[in-house]
Design an enzyme around this catalytic site. Structure first.
Site, short mmCIF file in Angstrom:
data_model
loop_
_atom_site.label_atom_id
_atom_site.label_comp_id
_atom_site.label_asym_id
_atom_site.label_seq_id
_atom_site.Cartn_x
_atom_site.Cartn_y
_atom_site.Cartn_z
N GLY A 63 3.63 3.93 -0.88
CA GLY A 63 4.93 3.53 -1.44
C GLY A 63 4.85 3.44 -2.95
N ASN A 64 5.79 2.75 -3.57
CA ASN A 64 5.74 2.55 -5.02
C ASN A 64 6.47 1.25 -5.38
OD1 ASN A 64 8.64 3.24 -5.68
ND2 ASN A 64 7.99 5.11 -4.65
N HIS A 65 6.47 0.91 -6.66
CA HIS A 65 6.97 -0.40 -7.09
C HIS A 65 8.49 -0.49 -7.23
CE1 HIS A 65 3.03 -1.97 -7.78
NE2 HIS A 65 2.71 -1.00 -8.62
#
Ligand code: CTP
Length: 212
Positions: A21-23
């Protein structure tokens, strides 16, 4: 009534319990959806996994998880849209194979082979019809304008919203953002740090100007 939409991060499954995923929080996308609704648009919001909620009850939310699911939803809705804003932090790579069972720890290193995802914005850019407005985002850490202009042109966008991680007030999970809008004519508008709601209004005003 105009119809528009866009989105937050994607999760790419590694096995039944893990993902890449990512932020991204999705705050910017939800703020744009709310602003467009307030301005009278009929809004469809395709959202990756996000804890955000629309303040405007009439936003039609479509939840997706992966880049592939987001692409599918975007292709369905782009056809009838007057404008599309793509603020999602889409994964550029996804595991080549998803393990059907939880990957167990072993004594050696683990390598996960990744393949590229489809670029959703480029796909929509290639299908864009006369009169449709397509907007992209570029979050950069270096050579910001050069990279943003390259994306604007390669993805056939009407304008791109550039934000740099080097600017205080811009970045993940913040309530503020600092943007520069660059349009097809390479006309550049630099905005000061604003709340994400105010930034959303600036983006919506530019869309409305182009739809006139
Ligand atoms: N985007 C997309 N589909 C992808 C990757 C990106 O639609 N698979 C969209 C993003 O939503 C954003 C724009 O393309 O509006 C630019 O995304 P960004 O991650 O900044 O750029 P990339 O084209 O992925 O290039 P790079 O990661 O190398 O900077």
């Amino acid at each position: 009534m105009s119809k528009r939409y866009w989105l937050p991060p994607t999760y790419e499954a590694i096995d039944p319990v893990r993902f890449i995923g990512n932020h991204s929080s999705g705050k910017m996308g939800f703020a744009i959806a709310d602003q467009l609704t307030k301005l009278g648009a009929d809004v469809t919001l395709v959202s990756g996994p996000s804890a955000q909620k629309s303040k405007q009850a009439s936003v039609q939310r479509i939840d997706v998880t992966s880049a592939a699911e987001m692409l599918e939803a975007c292709l369905v809705h782009f056809k009838d849209a007057n404008a599309c804003v793509m603020s999602a932090a889409v994964a550029d790579y996804t595991p080549k194979e998803v393990a059907q069972q939880k990957i167990k720890k072993a004594d050696n290193n683990l390598n996960i082979e990744l393949k590229q995802t489809v670029d959703i914005l480029s796909t929509l850019g290639a299908q864009k019809k006369n009169g449709q407005v397509l907007v992209g985002f570029a979050l950069e850490t270096n050579d910001e304008e050069k990279n943003a202009i390259k994306k604007l042109q390669m993805k056939n966008l009407d304008f791109i919203v550039l934000n740099s991680l080097n600017d205080d007030g811009a970045g993940f999970k913040k309530d503020t953002n600092k943007i520069t809008i660059i349009d097809k004519a390479l006309h550049k508008t630099v905005f000061p740090v604003k709340t994400k709601d105010e930034v959303a209004l600036d983006i919506c005003n530019k869309i409305i100007e182009l739809l006139k």
